[in-house]
Design an enzyme around this catalytic site. Structure first.
Site, short mmCIF file in Angstrom:
data_model
loop_
_atom_site.label_atom_id
_atom_site.label_comp_id
_atom_site.label_asym_id
_atom_site.label_seq_id
_atom_site.Cartn_x
_atom_site.Cartn_y
_atom_site.Cartn_z
N GLU A 142 0.82 -1.21 0.00
CA GLU A 142 0.00 0.00 0.00
C GLU A 142 0.86 1.26 0.00
OE1 GLU A 142 -3.06 -0.10 -0.65
OE2 GLU A 142 -3.28 -2.27 -0.43
N HIS A 196 2.06 2.10 -3.49
CA HIS A 196 1.10 2.84 -4.32
C HIS A 196 1.30 4.35 -4.15
CE1 HIS A 196 -1.35 -0.18 -6.19
NE2 HIS A 196 -1.75 -0.72 -5.05
N GLU A 238 -0.85 -2.52 -9.59
CA GLU A 238 -0.86 -3.50 -8.50
C GLU A 238 0.39 -4.36 -8.52
OE1 GLU A 238 -2.77 -3.45 -6.10
OE2 GLU A 238 -4.54 -2.32 -6.75
#
Length: 306
Positions: free
Chosen positions: A156, A159, A217
């Site tokens: 995360e 990202h 992703e």
């Protein structure tokens, strides 16, 4: 490079070429340093992100994060600072965050924050600017070990570091403004037209609910493994994590999986990256790589991972 006056053509073609000129200029100026040398290697960040002001997007993220916390607190769902799982997550973050700057120097200026929300959702996210949230459904539902939680958090964080949200905001803004492009002049585009900026930073959706592309992703998986390994967490836990995910999502995939590549594909890609990250992990642990024991998850039917 062509001057902008040479891009003048009638109608929508002129608009598209104008935008291409602008993007080309942004790409030519995008020379951010890559995380070169040891560890994983990825390409440069998308130049599309330059169409969205970084400060404005991060300010929007901070506002949404604050609103999310307030709503959770009103529902008695915001876990207190003293909660063992909150302290656990923050301890993991304290080890991961120092390794973020090599992927994005601007991360040194972020006001990092991590909170835990009581919810059955199997979800976690990191918003632009380093605002992290985990849901108890992810921690408790999958019985994540510290290594596995670090893999999720590293993913995360990646990202945010690779500015996938900023890129998505730009794409959303361009899509929403597509019908209006005929009336937008070149100067307005280069100056980030207010309508375009508003559409982009609004994302057309909540920043906590961003759905990234499969390429994003996959990149976050790779960068997350690198960050976790440097912080002293076993990157092989990523394989176990996705084996757990596969077992928990046989009927319906959880929210965290909604736009992700298939679990088996991710496991294959993670295994490909292990030769690049295991030396980092071994060095952090202060032992020769050959002496590292297999990774053992806390689920009996997941075999040890060498």
């Amino acid at each position: 490079m062509q001057t902008m006056s040479k891009c003048r053509l009638p109608g929508r073609l002129a608009i598209l070429l104008t935008l291409a000129c602008a993007l080309g200029a942004a790409q030519a100026q995008a020379r951010e340093p890559e995380a070169a040398g040891e560890g994983v290697q990825v390409g440069k960040m998308s130049s599309l992100r330059n169409l969205v002001p970084q400060e404005q997007l991060e300010a929007s993220a901070a506002q949404q994060y604050t609103a999310m916390k307030q709503q959770a607190q009103q529902q008695n769902a915001l876990m207190p600072d003293s909660h063992p799982q909150v302290r656990r997550l923050r301890a993991i973050a304290d080890k991961l965050v120092p390794h973020a700057v090599r992927w994005n120097p601007h991360a040194a200026e972020w006001k990092w924050e991590i909170n835990l929300i009581a919810s059955k959702d199997v979800n976690a996210f990191c918003m632009p600017g380093g605002k992290i949230a985990f849901y108890t459904g992810l921690l408790d539902g999958l019985q994540l070990t510290d290594d596995e939680a670090a893999i999720v958090m590293g993913h995360e964080i990646a990202h945010a570091l690779r500015e996938h949200g900023r890129e998505r905001a730009a794409k959303s803004g361009l899509a929403n403004a597509g019908a209006k492009l005929a009336g937008i002049g070149l100067a307005a585009i280069l100056g980030i037209d207010a309508n375009l900026t508003t559409a982009a930073t609004g994302l057309g959706a909540n920043l906590t609910m961003l759905k990234f592309s499969r390429d994003d992703e996959s990149e976050a998986d790779v960068v997350g493994l690198d960050i976790a390994a440097r912080a002293g967490y076993d990157p092989r836990a990523g394989v176990a994590l996705w084996q757990k995910m596969g077992k928990s999502s046989q009927n319906a995939p959880p929210q965290w999986l909604s736009s992700h590549p298939a679990g088996q594909n991710r496991i294959v890609e993670m295994r490909k990256q292990l030769p690049a990250v295991m030396p980092l992990y071994a060095r952090t642990k202060g032992v020769p790589q050959k002496s590292l024991p297999p990774y053992r998850s806390n689920v009996k039917d997941i075999a040890p991972i060498s």
